[in-house]
Design a protein around this motif. Structure first.
Motif, PDB file in Angstrom:
ATOM      1  N   PRO A 128       0.837  -1.210   0.000  1.00 49.40           N
ATOM      2  CA  PRO A 128       0.000   0.000   0.000  1.00 49.40           C
ATOM      3  C   PRO A 128       0.871   1.260   0.000  1.00 49.40           C
ATOM      4  CG  PRO A 128       0.102  -0.914   2.209  1.00 49.40           C
ATOM      5  CD  PRO A 128       0.848  -1.878   1.326  1.00 49.40           C
ATOM      6  N   ASP A 129       1.583   1.488  -1.100  1.00 40.10           N
ATOM      7  CA  ASP A 129       2.463   2.648  -1.179  1.00 40.10           C
ATOM      8  C   ASP A 129       2.486   3.195  -2.610  1.00 40.10           C
ATOM      9  OD1 ASP A 129       4.334   1.071  -2.665  1.00 40.10           O
ATOM     10  OD2 ASP A 129       5.345   0.448  -0.832  1.00 40.10           O
ATOM     11  N   LEU A 130       3.066   4.379  -2.749  1.00 43.60           N
ATOM     12  CA  LEU A 130       3.077   5.059  -4.042  1.00 43.60           C
ATOM     13  C   LEU A 130       3.981   4.360  -5.051  1.00 43.60           C
ATOM     14  CD1 LEU A 130       2.126   7.388  -5.792  1.00 43.60           C
ATOM     15  CD2 LEU A 130       3.792   8.876  -4.659  1.00 43.60           C
ATOM     16  N   MET A 131       5.047   3.730  -4.596  1.00 42.08           N
ATOM     17  CA  MET A 131       5.902   2.974  -5.514  1.00 42.08           C
ATOM     18  C   MET A 131       5.094   1.891  -6.220  1.00 42.08           C
ATOM     19  SD  MET A 131       9.197   3.495  -6.086  1.00 42.08           S
ATOM     20  CE  MET A 131      10.855   3.667  -5.454  1.00 42.08           C
ATOM     21  N   THR A 132       4.210   1.238  -5.484  1.00 43.83           N
ATOM     22  CA  THR A 132       3.370   0.192  -6.077  1.00 43.83           C
ATOM     23  C   THR A 132       2.412   0.784  -7.100  1.00 43.83           C
ATOM     24  OG1 THR A 132       3.500  -1.180  -4.101  1.00 43.83           O
ATOM     25  CG2 THR A 132       1.634  -1.573  -5.565  1.00 43.83           C
ATOM     26  N   ALA A 133       1.825   1.952  -6.762  1.00 41.35           N
ATOM     27  CA  ALA A 133       0.914   2.607  -7.708  1.00 41.35           C
ATOM     28  C   ALA A 133       1.633   2.962  -9.001  1.00 41.35           C
ATOM     29  CB  ALA A 133       0.317   3.861  -7.076  1.00 41.35           C
ATOM     30  N   ILE A 134       2.867   3.485  -8.887  1.00 42.51           N
ATOM     31  CA  ILE A 134       3.641   3.833 -10.083  1.00 42.51           C
ATOM     32  C   ILE A 134       3.985   2.579 -10.873  1.00 42.51           C
ATOM     33  CG2 ILE A 134       5.849   4.766 -10.880  1.00 42.51           C
ATOM     34  CD1 ILE A 134       5.753   6.651  -8.415  1.00 42.51           C
ATOM     35  N   ALA A 135       4.470   1.553 -10.182  1.00 40.90           N
ATOM     36  CA  ALA A 135       4.912   0.331 -10.859  1.00 40.90           C
ATOM     37  C   ALA A 135       3.784  -0.348 -11.618  1.00 40.90           C
ATOM     38  CB  ALA A 135       5.509  -0.639  -9.846  1.00 40.90           C
ATOM     39  N   ASN A 136       2.543  -0.196 -11.126  1.00 38.85           N
ATOM     40  CA  ASN A 136       1.407  -0.883 -11.733  1.00 38.85           C
ATOM     41  C   ASN A 136       0.513   0.038 -12.571  1.00 38.85           C
ATOM     42  OD1 ASN A 136       1.374  -3.829 -10.607  1.00 38.85           O
ATOM     43  ND2 ASN A 136       1.952  -2.523  -8.883  1.00 38.85           N
ATOM     44  N   THR A 137       0.972   1.259 -12.821  1.00 37.89           N
ATOM     45  CA  THR A 137       0.235   2.150 -13.723  1.00 37.89           C
ATOM     46  C   THR A 137       0.223   1.556 -15.126  1.00 37.89           C
ATOM     47  OG1 THR A 137       0.829   4.119 -12.451  1.00 37.89           O
ATOM     48  CG2 THR A 137       0.198   4.464 -14.745  1.00 37.89           C
ATOM     49  N   ARG A 138      -0.945   1.635 -15.774  1.00 37.54           N
ATOM     50  CA  ARG A 138      -1.072   1.094 -17.129  1.00 37.54           C
ATOM     51  C   ARG A 138      -1.599   2.196 -18.051  1.00 37.54           C
ATOM     52  NH1 ARG A 138      -0.570  -4.398 -16.891  1.00 37.54           N
ATOM     53  NH2 ARG A 138      -1.485  -4.740 -18.940  1.00 37.54           N
ATOM     54  N   MET A 139      -1.052   2.248 -19.235  1.00 37.11           N
ATOM     55  CA  MET A 139      -1.480   3.201 -20.254  1.00 37.11           C
ATOM     56  C   MET A 139      -1.835   2.414 -21.503  1.00 37.11           C
ATOM     57  SD  MET A 139      -1.159   6.100 -18.649  1.00 37.11           S
ATOM     58  CE  MET A 139      -1.097   7.422 -19.846  1.00 37.11           C
ATOM     59  N   ALA A 140      -3.052   2.628 -22.003  1.00 43.48           N
ATOM     60  CA  ALA A 140      -3.557   1.864 -23.149  1.00 43.48           C
ATOM     61  C   ALA A 140      -3.470   0.370 -22.886  1.00 43.48           C
ATOM     62  CB  ALA A 140      -2.783   2.237 -24.418  1.00 43.48           C
ATOM     63  N   GLY A 141      -3.720  -0.020 -21.626  1.00 46.04           N
ATOM     64  CA  GLY A 141      -3.742  -1.437 -21.263  1.00 46.04           C
ATOM     65  C   GLY A 141      -2.381  -2.068 -21.081  1.00 46.04           C
ATOM     66  N   LYS A 142      -1.318  -1.286 -21.172  1.00 49.41           N
ATOM     67  CA  LYS A 142       0.038  -1.845 -21.054  1.00 49.41           C
ATOM     68  C   LYS A 142       0.780  -1.195 -19.888  1.00 49.41           C
ATOM     69  CE  LYS A 142       0.480  -2.749 -26.028  1.00 49.41           C
ATOM     70  NZ  LYS A 142       1.287  -2.484 -27.256  1.00 49.41           N
TER      71      LYS A 142
END
Length: 460
Positions: free
Chosen positions: A249-263
């Motif tokens: 539950p941290d921002l590093m995880t949010a960044i690492a799992n960000t997806r753009m156009a499904g990728k």
């Protein structure tokens, strides 16, 4: 996902604008020169710009592209609210973009371009939405409890070292890095590395501005700098890979799992994203904290008002942000021929927005050079930018400022700047690298602890 670094507009020599300049090019301050900023904001020059040349053409040297300097509040807001005309992505936020063959270190320069701050719509908003949970009020409040404990420990250390201390090294550079590491989820064992990397990245700015001055003091700096940059990127790749497999539950995880156009995001955007948060959050909060202590010393009447009424602290922090303007400029690039305040601007020409000038525009802020915690429009400053690119971390910054200043004034109500400071050469941020203070006021001495006899106490 297309990399900004692949399509960014490199500087091309351009001494004169494509369309005739309506306003004069004023002399007296080299806005493009980092060394010129070591005495602080050029407010007299900004006043002349607002009055005589609100959209002013300037050329740094024949090998670089000139740019339009924008200084009025309403004009800067107009640019910020028209991202389809004034692009962040086409030329990045930086005043200059060197030719690709000069990009060194190899991974660091592209990382500065491949991040949310340099994206246009719709990618900018898509990425912003996926990271928003770590900037909403509920998260900020939870983070604030940990920040409070850190503030107390930093004030303890300042008092132990005092009464005369460097506020930057003991407080204002420590608190933002702690807060950012908490947000990102940096393990305790790794935090000394972050501090070391940030130290070398800040020194790098001085190295590139005036290498011989730094080398005379640190002859091994280039070798260590490149070593630490490689170490930093290897760390980021390792942590991001782990967060995709083992989310937290941290921002590093949010960044690492960000997806753009499904990728998933390319590694270049992962590198740029977490480094942007460290840089942006550290520089702005550090300089805002230091600058506020300076203002409280320069305007003792306003300090007295806040000490008499602590409910004024939120207004005080907004007014301090207006006065300090820790981010000095952002750049946009025209996507088409356009016009601003009567000045025609050609496609691909650079437009540089000077926030310190806008934040002291007398058409918006009466008596703008006065620090006034009761100012009616105290929250109308644009220290965090404006429009879709307004700083995502502004709530975090405000929380740190308010909590830190509340505790500082409770413990050291007479804390005073001694007049000694160092401002590093930097065109992007107001970089206060040292600020000497006396915790107990001008010429203040540590309070004397008077021992009370147990026998006397017992008789009482």
């Amino acid at each position: 996902m297309q990399l900004v670094s692949d399509v960014i507009l490199e500087d091309q020599p351009q001494v004169a604008p494509h369309f005739e300049a309506r306003y004069p090019s004023l002399e007296g301050f080299a806005l493009w020169d980092p060394q010129a900023w070591t005495n602080g904001h050029p407010h007299d020059f900004f006043r002349r710009m607002r009055e005589e040349a609100p959209v002013m053409w300037q050329s740094a040297d024949p090998k670089r592209a000139g740019y339009w300097s924008v200084s009025r509040y309403d004009d800067i807001k107009a640019v910020e609210l028209a991202p389809e005309i004034y692009s962040s992505e086409r030329g990045s936020i930086n005043m200059f973009v060197m030719p690709r063959n000069e990009w060194k270190p190899k991974k660091l320069i592209p990382a500065a371009f491949n991040s949310i701050i340099n994206l246009d719509q719709p990618q900018h908003m898509q990425m912003r939405i996926q990271q928003k949970d770590y900037f909403i009020p509920r998260f900020v409040a939870e983070l604030g409890e940990r920040v409070d404990a850190k503030i107390d420990s930093l004030l303890d250390e300042m008092e132990r070292r005092g009464p005369v201390v460097d506020f930057v090294s003991l407080f204002s550079q420590e608190l933002p890095l702690f807060t950012l590491c908490e947000m990102l989820g940096i393990d305790e064992a790794d935090r000394p590395k972050i501090i070391r990397w940030m130290h070398y990245l800040e020194l790098a700015n001085q190295y590139f501005v005036n290498p011989w001055t730094l080398l005379s003091r640190r002859p091994w700096f280039p070798i260590k700098f490149y070593h630490y940059v490689n170490e930093m990127f290897a760390y980021g790749e390792r942590v991001m890979a782990d967060r995709r497999v083992n989310p937290r539950p941290d921002l590093m995880t949010a960044i690492a799992n960000t997806r753009m156009a499904g990728k998933p995001l390319p590694q270049e955007y992962l590198d740029g994203s977490w480094l942007l948060i460290i840089f942006a959050g550290n520089d702005t909060s550090r300089n805002s904290l230091s600058g506020t202590i300076r203002l409280l010393t320069e305007f003792p009447d306003q300090r007295a008002r806040v000490l008499a009424d602590r409910s004024l602290i939120p207004a005080m922090t907004n007014e301090a942000l207006r006065m300090i303007s820790p981010v000095q400029h952002m750049r946009r690039t025209a996507m088409e021929d356009t016009e601003l305040s009567g000045q025609r601007i050609a496609r691909d020409e650079k437009v540089v927005l000077w926030y310190p000038a806008a934040n002291r525009d007398p058409d918006v802020f009466a008596d703008p050079d006065r620090f006034d915690v009761s100012r009616e429009n105290v929250d109308k400053h644009i220290a965090f930018g404006h429009g879709p690119h307004k700083c995502l971390g502004n709530r975090i910054a405000q929380m740190q400022l308010q909590r830190a200043l509340t505790k500082i004034l409770e413990r050291f109500p007479n804390i005073a700047w001694t007049g000694k400071q160092t401002i590093s050469p930097n065109t992007l941020v107001h970089a206060i690298s040292s600020l000497e203070v006396n915790l107990y006021g001008p010429n203040g001495q540590r309070p004397t602890q008077v021992a009370v006899s147990r026998h006397l106490g017992a008789k009482a």
